[in-house]
Design an enzyme around this catalytic site. Structure first.
Site, PDB file in Angstrom:
ATOM      1  N   GLU A   6       0.856  -1.184   0.000  1.00 20.49           N
ATOM      2  CA  GLU A   6       0.000   0.000   0.000  1.00 20.49           C
ATOM      3  C   GLU A   6       0.894   1.238   0.000  1.00 20.49           C
ATOM      4  O   GLU A   6       1.985   1.211   0.564  1.00 20.49           O
ATOM      5  CB  GLU A   6      -0.861  -0.002   1.271  1.00 20.49           C
ATOM      6  CG  GLU A   6      -1.834   1.151   1.374  1.00 20.49           C
ATOM      7  CD  GLU A   6      -2.591   1.141   2.717  1.00 20.49           C
ATOM      8  OE1 GLU A   6      -2.028   0.683   3.732  1.00 20.49           O
ATOM      9  OE2 GLU A   6      -3.738   1.615   2.741  1.00 20.49           O
ATOM     10  N   LYS A  85     -10.059   0.618  -1.743  1.00 18.90           N
ATOM     11  CA  LYS A  85     -10.172   0.157  -0.350  1.00 18.90           C
ATOM     12  C   LYS A  85     -11.553   0.473   0.220  1.00 18.90           C
ATOM     13  O   LYS A  85     -11.998   1.625   0.214  1.00 18.90           O
ATOM     14  CB  LYS A  85      -9.098   0.864   0.474  1.00 18.90           C
ATOM     15  CG  LYS A  85      -8.915   0.368   1.892  1.00 18.90           C
ATOM     16  CD  LYS A  85      -7.767   1.167   2.533  1.00 18.90           C
ATOM     17  CE  LYS A  85      -7.357   0.641   3.886  1.00 18.90           C
ATOM     18  NZ  LYS A  85      -6.277   1.487   4.462  1.00 18.90           N
ATOM     19  N   CYS A 124      -4.731  -3.564   3.159  1.00 14.70           N
ATOM     20  CA  CYS A 124      -4.405  -3.235   4.545  1.00 14.70           C
ATOM     21  C   CYS A 124      -5.546  -3.488   5.544  1.00 14.70           C
ATOM     22  O   CYS A 124      -5.832  -4.628   5.867  1.00 14.70           O
ATOM     23  CB  CYS A 124      -3.930  -1.784   4.584  1.00 14.70           C
ATOM     24  SG  CYS A 124      -3.026  -1.310   6.074  1.00 14.70           S
TER      25      CYS A 124
HETATM   26  O1  LIG Z   1      -2.389   6.967   3.743  1.00 11.25           O
HETATM   27  C1  LIG Z   1      -1.439   6.528   3.127  1.00 11.25           C
HETATM   28  O2  LIG Z   1      -0.598   7.245   2.534  1.00 11.25           O
HETATM   29  C2  LIG Z   1      -1.274   5.045   3.128  1.00 11.25           C
HETATM   30  N1  LIG Z   1      -2.328   4.386   3.815  1.00 11.25           N
HETATM   31  C3  LIG Z   1      -2.235   3.932   5.075  1.00 11.25           C
HETATM   32  O3  LIG Z   1      -1.214   4.061   5.702  1.00 11.25           O
HETATM   33  C4  LIG Z   1      -3.445   3.228   5.682  1.00 11.25           C
HETATM   34  C5  LIG Z   1      -4.475   4.265   6.049  1.00 11.25           C
HETATM   35  S1  LIG Z   1      -3.953   5.394   7.291  1.00 11.25           S
HETATM   36  N2  LIG Z   1      -3.039   2.413   6.812  1.00 11.25           N
HETATM   37  C6  LIG Z   1      -3.781   1.439   7.316  1.00 11.25           C
HETATM   38  O4  LIG Z   1      -4.858   1.098   6.841  1.00 11.25           O
HETATM   39  C7  LIG Z   1      -3.177   0.735   8.542  1.00 11.25           C
HETATM   40  C8  LIG Z   1      -4.076  -0.316   9.160  1.00 11.25           C
HETATM   41  C9  LIG Z   1      -3.522  -0.819  10.431  1.00 11.25           C
HETATM   42  O5  LIG Z   1      -2.435  -0.468  10.847  1.00 11.25           O
HETATM   43  C10 LIG Z   1      -4.327  -1.769  11.255  1.00 11.25           C
HETATM   44  O6  LIG Z   1      -5.369  -2.263  10.788  1.00 11.25           O
HETATM   45  O7  LIG Z   1      -3.934  -2.013  12.385  1.00 11.25           O
END
Ligand SMILES: O=C(O)CNC(=O)[C@H](CS)NC(=O)CCC(=O)C(=O)O
Length: 268
Positions: A6, A85, A124
């Site tokens: 991701e 997503k 993710c």
């Molecule tokens: O926004 C971006 O640039 C890249 N995207 C992310 O980092 C995403 C959204 S903040 N991260 C997750 O979904 C982590 C999930 C997680 O850590 C869990 O389910 O525990």
């Protein structure tokens, strides 16, 4: 086939930086280059999560937001599927609210036949919703993909367990390319890119391979290590390599046909 995590394109240090660099998936400069690389090298690419500039006309919401899109490119350089997503990571436990900048997807990916199996695309945080994985299995998937940028505390607590659970429940391979290391003052990722087989065995996990300044093309191929060794290991950017033995899927599914044993009439 090559699987990238991701946010393979970049991780912004602010929402404005994230917006400024987002590209339209179908026409963006980066995507054109990646499609070229796929066809030149005759590899399929799973691009685990692009920051996708969305045409405002197709976005009914008032606020500006981007998509978080997992894109699959075949070895002719053709985009086979784009999945947005569905489950956004709004999690007070780590102070992140993805819906502030991301528009949630509303449909599942198609199941795409590929040289490594029938692929289903997720991203993710989708990993935490077993119904999604189950539905992909029901529709014919045998390889589930969870490209991720897991946070460090939630990764330590849940990453291995969730990936192995999804593999065991669905009797699919699970491929999870993962961001690692410190991205900026506010963000670090847990790392541990993992491949799990349909019996739940971890068949690949990345650990420290190459210095961040070296080219990924020269990275050494990893060796498989035991899970209980992982805690002590440093992880840098790198690559891992393994083979998916699709015969394992049939073996596991015939020896324990859980799909035939669901009692939807009792618990829907
Ligand atoms: O926004 C971006 O640039 C890249 N995207 C992310 O980092 C995403 C959204 S903040 N991260 C997750 O979904 C982590 C999930 C997680 O850590 C869990 O389910 O525990």
């Amino acid at each position: 086939m090559v699987f990238l995590p991701e946010a393979y394109d970049y991780i912004g240090s602010s929402i404005s930086e994230t917006f400024a660099q987002a590209e339209c998936v179908e026409k963006g400069d980066l995507m054109v280059k990646l499609c070229g690389l796929a066809s030149e090298n005759k590899v399929w690419l799973s691009l685990g999560g692009a920051h996708e500039k969305i045409d405002r006309k197709s976005d009914s919401e008032e606020r500006e937001r981007i998509g978080n899109a997992h894109i699959l490119i075949d070895d002719n350089g053709v985009i086979k599927e784009k999945y947005r997503k569905i489950h956004l990571f709004d999690a007070p436990v780590v102070g992140l609210k993805e819906s502030n900048w991301t528009l949630a997807g509303e449909k599942l990916s198609e199941i795409i036949p590929s040289p490594v199996g029938n692929l289903a695309l997720s991203i993710c945080y989708d990993l935490r919703f077993p119904h999604l994985s189950h539905e992909y299995r029901r529709r014919g998937a045998n390889v589930l993909t969870f490209p991720s940028a897991f946070t460090v505390p939630t990764g330590k607590a849940h990453w291995h367990t969730l990936l192995r659970a999804r593999a065991i429940e669905t009797q699919c391979f699970v491929v999870a390319a993962a961001q690692c290391g410190k991205h900026n003052e506010k963000r670090s990722s847990f790392g541990h890119s993992l491949v799990v087989d349909p019996w739940g065995e971890v068949i690949l996990v990345t650990v420290s391979f190459i210095n961040i300044t070296q080219s990924i093309m020269t990275a050494e191929i990893n060796s498989v290590i035991e899970i209980n060794q992982i805690e002590d290991m440093e992880e840098n950017i790198g690559v891992g390599y393994c083979e998916l033995d699709l015969e394992k899927i049939n073996k596991v599914r015939t020896s324990m046909p859980v799909m035939d044993h669901f009692k939807y009439d009792i618990y829907q």
